[in-house]
Write a protein that holds these residues in place. Structure first.
Motif, PDB file in Angstrom:
ATOM      1  N   GLN A  92      10.918 -28.318  49.488  1.00  0.00           N
ATOM      2  CA  GLN A  92       9.499 -28.031  49.696  1.00  0.00           C
ATOM      3  C   GLN A  92       9.264 -26.525  49.727  1.00  0.00           C
ATOM      4  O   GLN A  92       8.294 -26.029  49.148  1.00  0.00           O
ATOM      5  N   LEU A  93      10.137 -25.782  50.381  1.00  0.00           N
ATOM      6  CA  LEU A  93      10.024 -24.329  50.420  1.00  0.00           C
ATOM      7  C   LEU A  93      10.178 -23.738  49.027  1.00  0.00           C
ATOM      8  O   LEU A  93       9.430 -22.834  48.635  1.00  0.00           O
ATOM      9  N   ARG A  94      11.114 -24.269  48.251  1.00  0.00           N
ATOM     10  CA  ARG A  94      11.320 -23.789  46.882  1.00  0.00           C
ATOM     11  C   ARG A  94      10.089 -24.073  46.023  1.00  0.00           C
ATOM     12  O   ARG A  94       9.676 -23.238  45.208  1.00  0.00           O
ATOM     13  N   ASP A  95       9.470 -25.242  46.200  1.00  0.00           N
ATOM     14  CA  ASP A  95       8.283 -25.586  45.420  1.00  0.00           C
ATOM     15  C   ASP A  95       7.095 -24.703  45.786  1.00  0.00           C
ATOM     16  O   ASP A  95       6.319 -24.298  44.920  1.00  0.00           O
ATOM     17  N   GLU A  96       6.951 -24.401  47.081  1.00  0.00           N
ATOM     18  CA  GLU A  96       5.808 -23.594  47.516  1.00  0.00           C
ATOM     19  C   GLU A  96       5.960 -22.118  47.168  1.00  0.00           C
ATOM     20  O   GLU A  96       4.993 -21.465  46.802  1.00  0.00           O
ATOM     21  N   LEU A  97       7.158 -21.592  47.275  1.00  0.00           N
ATOM     22  CA  LEU A  97       7.360 -20.171  47.013  1.00  0.00           C
ATOM     23  C   LEU A  97       7.596 -19.870  45.540  1.00  0.00           C
ATOM     24  O   LEU A  97       7.345 -18.750  45.092  1.00  0.00           O
ATOM     25  N   GLY A  98       8.096 -20.820  44.795  1.00  0.00           N
ATOM     26  CA  GLY A  98       8.339 -20.608  43.371  1.00  0.00           C
ATOM     27  C   GLY A  98       9.438 -19.582  43.148  1.00  0.00           C
ATOM     28  O   GLY A  98      10.508 -19.646  43.748  1.00  0.00           O
ATOM     29  N   PRO A  99       9.186 -18.583  42.283  1.00  0.00           N
ATOM     30  CA  PRO A  99      10.233 -17.597  41.984  1.00  0.00           C
ATOM     31  C   PRO A  99      10.535 -16.659  43.156  1.00  0.00           C
ATOM     32  O   PRO A  99      11.582 -16.031  43.197  1.00  0.00           O
ATOM     33  N   ASP A 100       9.641 -16.577  44.123  1.00  0.00           N
ATOM     34  CA  ASP A 100       9.896 -15.725  45.281  1.00  0.00           C
ATOM     35  C   ASP A 100      11.011 -16.280  46.165  1.00  0.00           C
ATOM     36  O   ASP A 100      11.596 -15.545  46.950  1.00  0.00           O
ATOM     37  N   PHE A 101      11.298 -17.568  46.032  1.00  0.00           N
ATOM     38  CA  PHE A 101      12.350 -18.183  46.843  1.00  0.00           C
ATOM     39  C   PHE A 101      13.705 -17.541  46.565  1.00  0.00           C
ATOM     40  O   PHE A 101      14.478 -17.281  47.486  1.00  0.00           O
ATOM     41  N   ASP A 102      13.990 -17.246  45.285  1.00  0.00           N
ATOM     42  CA  ASP A 102      15.273 -16.613  44.950  1.00  0.00           C
ATOM     43  C   ASP A 102      15.351 -15.195  45.493  1.00  0.00           C
ATOM     44  O   ASP A 102      16.418 -14.729  45.870  1.00  0.00           O
ATOM     45  N   GLN A 103      14.210 -14.500  45.544  1.00  0.00           N
ATOM     46  CA  GLN A 103      14.208 -13.142  46.092  1.00  0.00           C
ATOM     47  C   GLN A 103      14.476 -13.159  47.592  1.00  0.00           C
ATOM     48  O   GLN A 103      15.058 -12.237  48.135  1.00  0.00           O
ATOM     49  N   ILE A 104      14.056 -14.201  48.272  1.00  0.00           N
ATOM     50  CA  ILE A 104      14.303 -14.323  49.710  1.00  0.00           C
ATOM     51  C   ILE A 104      15.741 -14.796  49.956  1.00  0.00           C
ATOM     52  O   ILE A 104      16.402 -14.337  50.876  1.00  0.00           O
ATOM     53  N   ARG A 105      16.215 -15.694  49.112  1.00  0.00           N
ATOM     54  CA  ARG A 105      17.535 -16.278  49.308  1.00  0.00           C
ATOM     55  C   ARG A 105      18.665 -15.284  49.060  1.00  0.00           C
ATOM     56  O   ARG A 105      19.705 -15.326  49.723  1.00  0.00           O
ATOM     57  N   LYS A 106      18.480 -14.354  48.127  1.00  0.00           N
ATOM     58  CA  LYS A 106      19.538 -13.397  47.794  1.00  0.00           C
ATOM     59  C   LYS A 106      19.947 -12.539  48.990  1.00  0.00           C
ATOM     60  O   LYS A 106      21.147 -12.429  49.283  1.00  0.00           O
ATOM     61  N   PRO A 107      19.032 -11.896  49.745  1.00  0.00           N
ATOM     62  CA  PRO A 107      19.472 -11.120  50.919  1.00  0.00           C
ATOM     63  C   PRO A 107      20.136 -11.985  51.988  1.00  0.00           C
ATOM     64  O   PRO A 107      21.059 -11.532  52.670  1.00  0.00           O
ATOM     65  N   LEU A 108      19.703 -13.227  52.126  1.00  0.00           N
ATOM     66  CA  LEU A 108      20.335 -14.115  53.096  1.00  0.00           C
ATOM     67  C   LEU A 108      21.770 -14.433  52.697  1.00  0.00           C
ATOM     68  O   LEU A 108      22.656 -14.498  53.550  1.00  0.00           O
TER      69      LEU A 108
END
Length: 135
Positions: free
Chosen positions: A50-66
């Motif tokens: 659900q988070l991936r669907d809502e954020l779209g391409p921004d999800f990968d930008q958030i996931r990389k620093p984590l």
């Protein structure tokens, strides 16, 4: 968290469960635990999707620093320096990069190896040497 549990710990939990719950209730408790763990995993997967669907391409930008932070948890400075200095060459300890026939920059050939007397084992009843200043 649960990745560090081995078979010995699992066996210990089963034996403890036998004593606490008894052999009649242990199978139903294990089934309940399995259903609960499966349901929690489905909730986590659904929340991630659900988070991936809502954020779209921004999800990968958030996931990389984590993921970078997760790698820092397993950081080994010795391995990082070795990898940086020797480019992953693991046989650097076995190689003497100096040519023994050539003098060093200042002409010093090095000290000869120190000759140590062979150590003798202690005789029965003999006390080991003691240095009060070293303790």
């Amino acid at each position: 968290m649960l990745e560090n549990i081995g078979w010995g710990e699992i066996l210990l939990l089963v034996v403890a469960g036998l004593f606490i719950l008894g052999p009649e209730r242990l199978p139903s408790a294990a089934a309940w635990l399995g259903r609960t763990v499966r349901q929690v995993r489905e909730y986590a997967t659904g929340a991630r999707q659900q988070l991936r669907d809502e954020l779209g391409p921004d999800f990968d930008q958030i996931r990389k620093p984590l993921e970078d932070l997760r790698e820092l948890r397993n950081f080994d400075p010795k391995r990082a320096v070795t990898r940086h200095l020797f480019d992953g060459d693991t046989d650097y300890r076995d190689t003497d990069y100096r040519d023994p026939g050539l003098p060093t920059n200042n002409g010093f050939q090095g000290y000869p190896p120190a000759a140590r007397p062979p150590q003798q084992p202690l005789q029965p009843g003999e006390r080991p040497p003691f240095d009060p200043d070293a303790t």
